[in-house]
Design a protein around this motif. Sequence first.
Motif, PDB file in Angstrom:
ATOM      1  N   GLY A   1      13.955   7.764 -54.087  1.00 51.18           N
ATOM      2  CA  GLY A   1      13.917   7.972 -52.547  1.00 51.18           C
ATOM      3  C   GLY A   1      14.392   6.526 -52.153  1.00 51.18           C
ATOM      4  O   GLY A   1      15.167   6.703 -50.854  1.00 51.18           O
ATOM      5  N   VAL A   2      14.024   5.505 -52.624  1.00 48.82           N
ATOM      6  CA  VAL A   2      14.354   4.006 -51.914  1.00 48.82           C
ATOM      7  C   VAL A   2      15.831   4.063 -52.197  1.00 48.82           C
ATOM      8  O   VAL A   2      16.676   3.547 -51.335  1.00 48.82           O
ATOM      9  CB  VAL A   2      13.404   2.999 -52.631  1.00 48.82           C
ATOM     10  CG1 VAL A   2      14.316   1.728 -52.287  1.00 48.82           C
ATOM     11  CG2 VAL A   2      12.075   2.976 -52.252  1.00 48.82           C
ATOM     12  N   LEU A   3      16.263   4.277 -53.450  1.00 51.25           N
ATOM     13  CA  LEU A   3      17.885   4.329 -53.660  1.00 51.25           C
ATOM     14  C   LEU A   3      18.415   5.267 -52.883  1.00 51.25           C
ATOM     15  O   LEU A   3      19.725   4.713 -52.252  1.00 51.25           O
ATOM     16  CB  LEU A   3      18.227   4.685 -55.016  1.00 51.25           C
ATOM     17  CG  LEU A   3      17.787   3.535 -56.023  1.00 51.25           C
ATOM     18  CD1 LEU A   3      17.852   4.109 -57.577  1.00 51.25           C
ATOM     19  CD2 LEU A   3      18.513   2.459 -55.910  1.00 51.25           C
TER      20      LEU A   3
ATOM     21  N   PHE B   1       2.404   5.459 -51.464  1.00 53.57           N
ATOM     22  CA  PHE B   1       2.812   5.259 -53.114  1.00 53.57           C
ATOM     23  C   PHE B   1       1.788   4.263 -53.804  1.00 53.57           C
ATOM     24  O   PHE B   1       1.269   4.866 -54.885  1.00 53.57           O
ATOM     25  CB  PHE B   1       4.117   4.754 -53.288  1.00 53.57           C
ATOM     26  CG  PHE B   1       4.709   4.204 -54.561  1.00 53.57           C
ATOM     27  CD1 PHE B   1       4.648   5.160 -55.480  1.00 53.57           C
ATOM     28  CD2 PHE B   1       4.479   3.002 -54.825  1.00 53.57           C
ATOM     29  CE1 PHE B   1       5.165   4.798 -56.877  1.00 53.57           C
ATOM     30  CE2 PHE B   1       4.958   2.446 -56.110  1.00 53.57           C
ATOM     31  CZ  PHE B   1       5.179   3.416 -57.244  1.00 53.57           C
ATOM     32  N   VAL B   2       1.746   3.256 -53.284  1.00 57.46           N
ATOM     33  CA  VAL B   2       0.595   2.510 -53.847  1.00 57.46           C
ATOM     34  C   VAL B   2      -0.852   3.062 -54.015  1.00 57.46           C
ATOM     35  O   VAL B   2      -1.392   2.954 -55.346  1.00 57.46           O
ATOM     36  CB  VAL B   2       0.459   0.884 -53.217  1.00 57.46           C
ATOM     37  CG1 VAL B   2      -0.767  -0.026 -53.706  1.00 57.46           C
ATOM     38  CG2 VAL B   2       1.738   0.381 -53.295  1.00 57.46           C
ATOM     39  N   GLY B   3      -1.240   3.585 -53.121  1.00 58.67           N
ATOM     40  CA  GLY B   3      -2.555   4.346 -53.230  1.00 58.67           C
ATOM     41  C   GLY B   3      -2.408   5.318 -54.024  1.00 58.67           C
ATOM     42  O   GLY B   3      -3.576   5.466 -55.030  1.00 58.67           O
TER      43      GLY B   3
ATOM     44  N   ALA C   1       9.202   7.352 -60.583  1.00 58.98           N
ATOM     45  CA  ALA C   1      10.576   7.679 -60.368  1.00 58.98           C
ATOM     46  C   ALA C   1      10.993   8.391 -59.161  1.00 58.98           C
ATOM     47  O   ALA C   1      11.973   8.180 -58.291  1.00 58.98           O
ATOM     48  CB  ALA C   1      10.923   8.902 -61.521  1.00 58.98           C
ATOM     49  N   THR C   2      10.121   9.270 -58.578  1.00 60.37           N
ATOM     50  CA  THR C   2      10.146   9.767 -57.289  1.00 60.37           C
ATOM     51  C   THR C   2      10.478   8.522 -56.127  1.00 60.37           C
ATOM     52  O   THR C   2      11.315   8.710 -55.216  1.00 60.37           O
ATOM     53  CB  THR C   2       9.070  10.567 -56.640  1.00 60.37           C
ATOM     54  OG1 THR C   2       9.193  11.745 -57.922  1.00 60.37           O
ATOM     55  CG2 THR C   2       9.132  11.480 -55.515  1.00 60.37           C
ATOM     56  N   PHE C   3       9.757   7.561 -56.219  1.00 57.76           N
ATOM     57  CA  PHE C   3       9.693   6.799 -55.197  1.00 57.76           C
ATOM     58  C   PHE C   3      10.854   5.739 -55.341  1.00 57.76           C
ATOM     59  O   PHE C   3      11.574   5.550 -54.381  1.00 57.76           O
ATOM     60  CB  PHE C   3       8.389   5.739 -55.178  1.00 57.76           C
ATOM     61  CG  PHE C   3       8.253   4.619 -54.122  1.00 57.76           C
ATOM     62  CD1 PHE C   3       7.895   4.855 -52.971  1.00 57.76           C
ATOM     63  CD2 PHE C   3       8.597   3.279 -54.522  1.00 57.76           C
ATOM     64  CE1 PHE C   3       7.796   4.100 -51.775  1.00 57.76           C
ATOM     65  CE2 PHE C   3       8.612   2.354 -53.465  1.00 57.76           C
ATOM     66  CZ  PHE C   3       8.201   2.710 -52.183  1.00 57.76           C
TER      67      PHE C   3
ATOM     68  N   ALA D   1       8.495   3.315 -43.312  1.00 52.98           N
ATOM     69  CA  ALA D   1       8.583   2.757 -44.710  1.00 52.98           C
ATOM     70  C   ALA D   1       7.216   2.166 -45.178  1.00 52.98           C
ATOM     71  O   ALA D   1       6.877   2.274 -46.473  1.00 52.98           O
ATOM     72  CB  ALA D   1       9.738   1.738 -44.810  1.00 52.98           C
ATOM     73  N   GLY D   2       6.671   1.704 -44.243  1.00 55.44           N
ATOM     74  CA  GLY D   2       5.170   0.933 -44.476  1.00 55.44           C
ATOM     75  C   GLY D   2       4.019   1.917 -44.739  1.00 55.44           C
ATOM     76  O   GLY D   2       3.439   1.926 -46.005  1.00 55.44           O
ATOM     77  N   LEU D   3       4.115   3.115 -44.297  1.00 51.89           N
ATOM     78  CA  LEU D   3       3.217   4.210 -44.478  1.00 51.89           C
ATOM     79  C   LEU D   3       3.658   4.954 -45.891  1.00 51.89           C
ATOM     80  O   LEU D   3       2.861   5.178 -46.716  1.00 51.89           O
ATOM     81  CB  LEU D   3       3.296   5.403 -43.428  1.00 51.89           C
ATOM     82  CG  LEU D   3       2.560   6.625 -43.815  1.00 51.89           C
ATOM     83  CD1 LEU D   3       1.078   6.180 -43.681  1.00 51.89           C
ATOM     84  CD2 LEU D   3       2.879   7.608 -42.548  1.00 51.89           C
TER      85      LEU D   3
END
Length: 50
Positions: A40-42, A9-11, A35-37, A2-4
């Motif tokens: 994916g989280v949801l 995403f942030v990068g 939206a993709t991130f 999850a950290g990666l």
Amino acid sequence: MAGLALAMFVGLFAFGQQIMGYDDPHGRVQLALLATFTFGVLIGYRTKSA
């Protein structure tokens, strides 16, 4: 993992235009990344069953 994913995403969200070299004057690529991130989280979120 999850950290990666969060770091990638942030990068891409913050520096993707410089890293990947795409042209996005209206911010549509950033919207697609967000939206993709979010989806994916949801979808990946798991709750503990009682």
